[in-house]
Motif scaffolding. Structure first.
Motif, PDB file in Angstrom:
ATOM      1  N   HIS A   2       0.819  -1.214   0.000  1.00 35.87           N
ATOM      2  CA  HIS A   2       0.000   0.000   0.000  1.00 35.87           C
ATOM      3  C   HIS A   2       0.848   1.258   0.000  1.00 35.87           C
ATOM      4  O   HIS A   2       1.923   1.294   0.594  1.00 35.87           O
ATOM      5  CB  HIS A   2      -0.914   0.016   1.237  1.00 35.87           C
ATOM      6  N   ALA A   3       0.315   2.276  -0.641  1.00 34.02           N
ATOM      7  CA  ALA A   3       0.918   3.607  -0.590  1.00 34.02           C
ATOM      8  C   ALA A   3       0.447   4.299   0.690  1.00 34.02           C
ATOM      9  O   ALA A   3      -0.581   3.924   1.272  1.00 34.02           O
ATOM     10  CB  ALA A   3       0.492   4.421  -1.810  1.00 34.02           C
ATOM     11  N   LEU A   4       1.175   5.316   1.110  1.00 33.12           N
ATOM     12  CA  LEU A   4       0.817   6.021   2.341  1.00 33.12           C
ATOM     13  C   LEU A   4      -0.581   6.614   2.300  1.00 33.12           C
ATOM     14  O   LEU A   4      -1.249   6.713   3.339  1.00 33.12           O
ATOM     15  CB  LEU A   4       1.835   7.128   2.642  1.00 33.12           C
ATOM     16  N   ASP A   5      -1.052   7.013   1.137  1.00 31.64           N
ATOM     17  CA  ASP A   5      -2.375   7.617   1.028  1.00 31.64           C
ATOM     18  C   ASP A   5      -3.490   6.597   0.827  1.00 31.64           C
ATOM     19  O   ASP A   5      -4.666   6.958   0.837  1.00 31.64           O
ATOM     20  CB  ASP A   5      -2.411   8.626  -0.122  1.00 31.64           C
ATOM     21  N   ASP A   6      -3.158   5.317   0.641  1.00 32.67           N
ATOM     22  CA  ASP A   6      -4.187   4.287   0.476  1.00 32.67           C
ATOM     23  C   ASP A   6      -5.030   4.203   1.741  1.00 32.67           C
ATOM     24  O   ASP A   6      -4.510   4.257   2.859  1.00 32.67           O
ATOM     25  CB  ASP A   6      -3.565   2.919   0.210  1.00 32.67           C
ATOM     26  N   LEU A   7      -6.334   4.056   1.534  1.00 28.71           N
ATOM     27  CA  LEU A   7      -7.259   3.963   2.660  1.00 28.71           C
ATOM     28  C   LEU A   7      -7.472   2.520   3.081  1.00 28.71           C
ATOM     29  O   LEU A   7      -7.471   1.603   2.255  1.00 28.71           O
ATOM     30  CB  LEU A   7      -8.594   4.608   2.303  1.00 28.71           C
ATOM     31  N   SER A   8      -7.695   2.348   4.362  1.00 29.54           N
ATOM     32  CA  SER A   8      -7.922   1.026   4.934  1.00 29.54           C
ATOM     33  C   SER A   8      -9.296   0.500   4.549  1.00 29.54           C
ATOM     34  O   SER A   8     -10.211   1.261   4.218  1.00 29.54           O
ATOM     35  CB  SER A   8      -7.820   1.097   6.461  1.00 29.54           C
ATOM     36  N   VAL A   9      -9.435  -0.804   4.623  1.00 32.98           N
ATOM     37  CA  VAL A   9     -10.733  -1.446   4.443  1.00 32.98           C
ATOM     38  C   VAL A   9     -11.566  -1.231   5.700  1.00 32.98           C
ATOM     39  O   VAL A   9     -12.736  -0.883   5.634  1.00 32.98           O
ATOM     40  CB  VAL A   9     -10.559  -2.954   4.142  1.00 32.98           C
ATOM     41  N   GLY A  10     -10.953  -1.429   6.862  1.00 34.84           N
ATOM     42  CA  GLY A  10     -11.633  -1.217   8.127  1.00 34.84           C
ATOM     43  C   GLY A  10     -11.791   0.265   8.427  1.00 34.84           C
ATOM     44  O   GLY A  10     -11.047   1.103   7.915  1.00 34.84           O
ATOM     45  N   LYS A  11     -12.761   0.556   9.268  1.00 33.26           N
ATOM     46  CA  LYS A  11     -13.079   1.949   9.590  1.00 33.26           C
ATOM     47  C   LYS A  11     -12.988   2.189  11.092  1.00 33.26           C
ATOM     48  O   LYS A  11     -13.087   1.263  11.885  1.00 33.26           O
ATOM     49  CB  LYS A  11     -14.474   2.270   9.082  1.00 33.26           C
ATOM     50  N   GLY A  12     -12.833   3.447  11.444  1.00 34.75           N
ATOM     51  CA  GLY A  12     -12.761   3.830  12.851  1.00 34.75           C
ATOM     52  C   GLY A  12     -14.095   3.647  13.541  1.00 34.75           C
ATOM     53  O   GLY A  12     -15.137   3.943  12.970  1.00 34.75           O
ATOM     54  N   ARG A  13     -14.064   3.171  14.786  1.00 33.92           N
ATOM     55  CA  ARG A  13     -15.310   2.964  15.540  1.00 33.92           C
ATOM     56  C   ARG A  13     -16.042   4.272  15.788  1.00 33.92           C
ATOM     57  O   ARG A  13     -17.263   4.317  15.700  1.00 33.92           O
ATOM     58  CB  ARG A  13     -15.021   2.290  16.870  1.00 33.92           C
ATOM     59  N   SER A  14     -15.322   5.325  16.096  1.00 36.98           N
ATOM     60  CA  SER A  14     -15.994   6.580  16.444  1.00 36.98           C
ATOM     61  C   SER A  14     -16.370   7.407  15.221  1.00 36.98           C
ATOM     62  O   SER A  14     -17.370   8.111  15.246  1.00 36.98           O
ATOM     63  CB  SER A  14     -15.125   7.403  17.395  1.00 36.98           C
ATOM     64  N   THR A  15     -15.592   7.314  14.152  1.00 41.63           N
ATOM     65  CA  THR A  15     -15.848   8.159  12.985  1.00 41.63           C
ATOM     66  C   THR A  15     -16.532   7.430  11.838  1.00 41.63           C
ATOM     67  O   THR A  15     -17.152   8.061  10.992  1.00 41.63           O
ATOM     68  CB  THR A  15     -14.535   8.741  12.431  1.00 41.63           C
ATOM     69  N   GLY A  16     -16.374   6.115  11.779  1.00 42.81           N
ATOM     70  CA  GLY A  16     -16.900   5.365  10.646  1.00 42.81           C
ATOM     71  C   GLY A  16     -16.123   5.604   9.368  1.00 42.81           C
ATOM     72  O   GLY A  16     -16.538   5.192   8.289  1.00 42.81           O
ATOM     73  N   GLU A  17     -14.976   6.252   9.483  1.00 40.42           N
ATOM     74  CA  GLU A  17     -14.147   6.586   8.330  1.00 40.42           C
ATOM     75  C   GLU A  17     -12.926   5.673   8.266  1.00 40.42           C
ATOM     76  O   GLU A  17     -12.410   5.253   9.300  1.00 40.42           O
ATOM     77  CB  GLU A  17     -13.675   8.045   8.413  1.00 40.42           C
ATOM     78  N   PRO A  18     -12.426   5.425   7.055  1.00 42.10           N
ATOM     79  CA  PRO A  18     -11.197   4.632   6.933  1.00 42.10           C
ATOM     80  C   PRO A  18      -9.976   5.463   7.337  1.00 42.10           C
ATOM     81  O   PRO A  18     -10.060   6.684   7.487  1.00 42.10           O
ATOM     82  CB  PRO A  18     -11.150   4.272   5.450  1.00 42.10           C
ATOM     83  N   PHE A  19      -8.878   4.776   7.500  1.00 36.70           N
ATOM     84  CA  PHE A  19      -7.599   5.394   7.851  1.00 36.70           C
ATOM     85  C   PHE A  19      -6.669   5.255   6.657  1.00 36.70           C
ATOM     86  O   PHE A  19      -6.694   4.246   5.962  1.00 36.70           O
ATOM     87  CB  PHE A  19      -6.939   4.652   9.025  1.00 36.70           C
TER      88      PHE A  19
END
Length: 172
Positions: free
Chosen positions: A122-139
């Motif tokens: 992965h590149a540094l800007d690639d987003l994760s499949v999993g998401k944050g519990r509090s935000t619902g957003e990927p990392f």
């Protein structure tokens, strides 16, 4: 006591990815160095009551953390916890007489190796499949690396105090 764990300082002029990977590796090596030369009984020695924190527990915890961020979150792999469960959500920190450093270190190193492999794809800007519990957003991977550096740095501070309590060894 002879040290065998080699710690490599990150390059001072590296690009961003090499810098992040370098600091993460340095902190991984630091935790290993803090555990070096101790018996299983010493590694199970806890801090000061009421804390149950031990060096062995920290190694087990970091195996879980590596697994979580680089397998579950980054690539979306479904994998069970190693040391904890619903009945004991802090089981990674709860060690018993049967728990050994050889097993915990081996498991931790397997998780570190899998983390390296997953991150390398992965590149540094690639987003994760999993998401944050509090935000619902990927990392993005950059965030995961930064978080892992923070996680190790915090726990290496604990490891410093634990090691000093066990045998008086101090230093970075």
């Amino acid at each position: 006591m002879t040290k065998t764990t080699q710690r490599t300082m990150p390059a001072q002029n590296a690009d961003e990815r090499a810098m992040l990977e370098g600091w993460l590796e340095y902190h991984r090596q630091t935790l290993a160095a803090k555990c070096e030369g101790l018996s299983d009984a010493q590694l199970r020695t806890t801090a000061v009551a009421p804390s149950g924190l031990s060096l062995l527990g920290l190694v087990r915890h970091m195996a879980e953390v590596e697994r979580h961020w680089f397998r579950r979150i980054l690539v979306g792999e479904t994998c069970d916890p190693i040391y904890y469960d619903e009945a004991d959500p802090d089981g990674d920190f709860h060690t018993g007489e049967q728990d050994t450093y050889a097993e915990a270190h081996g498991t931790w190193q397997e998780e570190v190796e899998q983390a390296r492999k997953n991150a390398a794809r992965h590149a540094l800007d690639d987003l994760s499949v999993g998401k944050g519990r509090s935000t619902g957003e990927p990392f993005n991977l950059r965030w995961i690396y930064t978080h892992m550096i923070e996680e190790y740095a915090r726990h290496n501070g604990h490891a410093d105090l634990l090691r000093e309590r066990i045998d008086g060894t101090t230093g970075d």
